[in-house]
Design an enzyme around this catalytic site. Structure first.
Site, PDB file in Angstrom:
ATOM      1  CG  HIS A  17    -109.276  34.422  -8.457  1.00  0.00           C
ATOM      2  ND1 HIS A  17    -108.121  33.759  -8.495  1.00  0.00           N
ATOM      3  CD2 HIS A  17    -109.891  33.886  -7.369  1.00  0.00           C
ATOM      4  CE1 HIS A  17    -107.992  33.137  -7.543  1.00  0.00           C
ATOM      5  NE2 HIS A  17    -108.871  32.955  -6.541  1.00  0.00           N
ATOM      6  CD  GLU A  18    -113.543  34.611  -5.917  1.00  0.00           C
ATOM      7  OE1 GLU A  18    -113.949  33.506  -5.577  1.00  0.00           O
ATOM      8  OE2 GLU A  18    -112.469  35.109  -5.423  1.00  0.00           O
ATOM      9  CG  HIS A  21    -112.677  29.372  -7.167  1.00  0.00           C
ATOM     10  ND1 HIS A  21    -111.734  28.476  -7.162  1.00  0.00           N
ATOM     11  CD2 HIS A  21    -112.134  30.746  -6.728  1.00  0.00           C
ATOM     12  CE1 HIS A  21    -110.592  29.128  -6.629  1.00  0.00           C
ATOM     13  NE2 HIS A  21    -110.733  30.287  -6.300  1.00  0.00           N
TER      14      HIS A  21
END
Length: 360
Positions: A17-18, A21
């Site tokens: 998920h990170e 980004h």
């Protein structure tokens, strides 16, 4: 070992998920100064190319930090490579990339699982009990993970997704009323009495039900078949997850009781991973989709909340006041941390070993 597997799976989902980004920013030339898994003080930390990578003490999520969030940063505030100075569509891509990464991961896991294990045969009859919450009606009645419910009040449930719905409907519609289940356990069918808890007029039992996946499968005939079958599985999991979160807004009292914290998620992962690679793949896909949908909710501190801020900025033609954004973010952080602690305490107290120690 099963608990370790589920912990590693959760850690992977947070990193993915990170990373969404992170790479969405770096590929657009946007400055990034930190990539962290967890919150709080750093246990491990290293710096490379101006980015600090850290593993932190509270494994409840993660974050990517940007220079504009660092008061000690010496980068000019008008630097065109700062995230806040980029056009709103570029900022929105960075914020939504984590959700997109989790959805993509879930789909790829299902594709890989289907390609390697084959296309499952026709679902078995009834529904499978995937997990049971201690102290809830399902556990008190004697239901256990791995049990298969074949019928409720002499009505056969059928197979597949229709069987899940056929099991959920009488449970939800019978709060406080005794139901007679036919349960298959260790190749023996026996009756079991179950009384759903009355939660604001809706019955609930504290168990997760899943269609019975066939133990037999055949090899995929082509890559296109693997993609088609996996996409159908992904669509079913995604739709069910969205419906579950929608219940938080349409029937909060009943749905909130079903929200799981980190401890319960790890327990469910351990139960699924004990079934082998297929169970672990399902856990990865299911939690990855849940993480994506959760982060897409329009709530402060989540990615969806940040997108709302950006949309408001676009409508106003200027950013929201920093003091307002800071106040909202700080209050949301306290709320999320408080809720996480509450769920951890609740779910830990419901673990079988803990309940045995306290004599329940």
């Amino acid at each position: 070992m099963n608990v370790l597997a589920s912990l590693l799976a959760l850690g992977l989902l947070i990193v993915i998920h990170e990373a969404g980004h992170f790479f969405a920013a770096r590929l657009q030339g946007i400055r990034v100064n930190g990539f962290s898994v967890g919150f709080g003080p750093a246990l491990l930390k290293t710096e490379r190319d101006g980015v600090t990578y850290a593993l932190r003490v509270l494994p409840l999520g993660g974050f990517v930090s940007f220079p504009e969030d660092d008061e000690e940063s010496d980068i000019p505030k008008d630097d065109p490579d700062l995230l806040r100075n980029r056009p709103i569509p570029q900022q929105m891509l960075v914020i939504s990339a984590g959700v997109l990464a989790n959805l993509l991961l879930a789909w790829l896991v299902l594709v890989g699982h289907t390609a390697s294990t084959g296309v499952p045969g026709e679902p078995g009859p009834g529904v499978m009990v995937m997990s049971v919450q201690g102290g809830e009606p399902a556990a008190l009645s004697g239901l256990k993970p791995g049990d298969r419910i074949l019928s409720i009040d002499a009505v056969e449930l059928g197979r597949g997704e229709t069987a899940v719905q056929a099991a959920v409907d009488p449970i939800r519609n019978s709060p406080g009323q005794s139901l007679t289940l036919q349960v298959l356990r260790n190749d023996v069918v026996s009756p079991l009495q179950l009384t759903p808890e009355d939660q604001q007029g809706v019955g609930r039992i504290g168990a997760q039900l899943q269609e019975v996946v066939s133990s037999t499968s055949r090899p995929v005939r082509s890559p296109m078949e693997a993609l088609r079958v996996s996409s159908q599985q992904f669509s079913a999991l995604f739709s069910r997850t969205v419906s579950g979160y929608a219940g938080l807004f349409t029937n909060f009292g009943a749905t909130a009781q079903q929200v799981s914290g980190p401890v319960k998620i790890v327990e469910m992962g351990a139960q699924l991973s004990s079934q082998g690679g297929s169970g672990l793949a399902l856990f990865l896909a299911l939690i990855s989709i849940n993480l994506a949908v959760l982060n897409a909710l329009p709530l402060p501190l989540l990615d969806g909340g940040q997108l709302v801020f950006l949309l408001l900025e676009g409508l106003r033609g200027r950013p929201l006041p920093e003091r307002f954004q800071l106040a909202v973010m700080q209050s949301s952080l306290l709320l999320v941390l408080g809720l996480s602690v509450l769920l951890i305490v609740r779910d830990t107290s419901q673990l079988p070993v803990v309940r045995q120690l306290i004599g329940q």
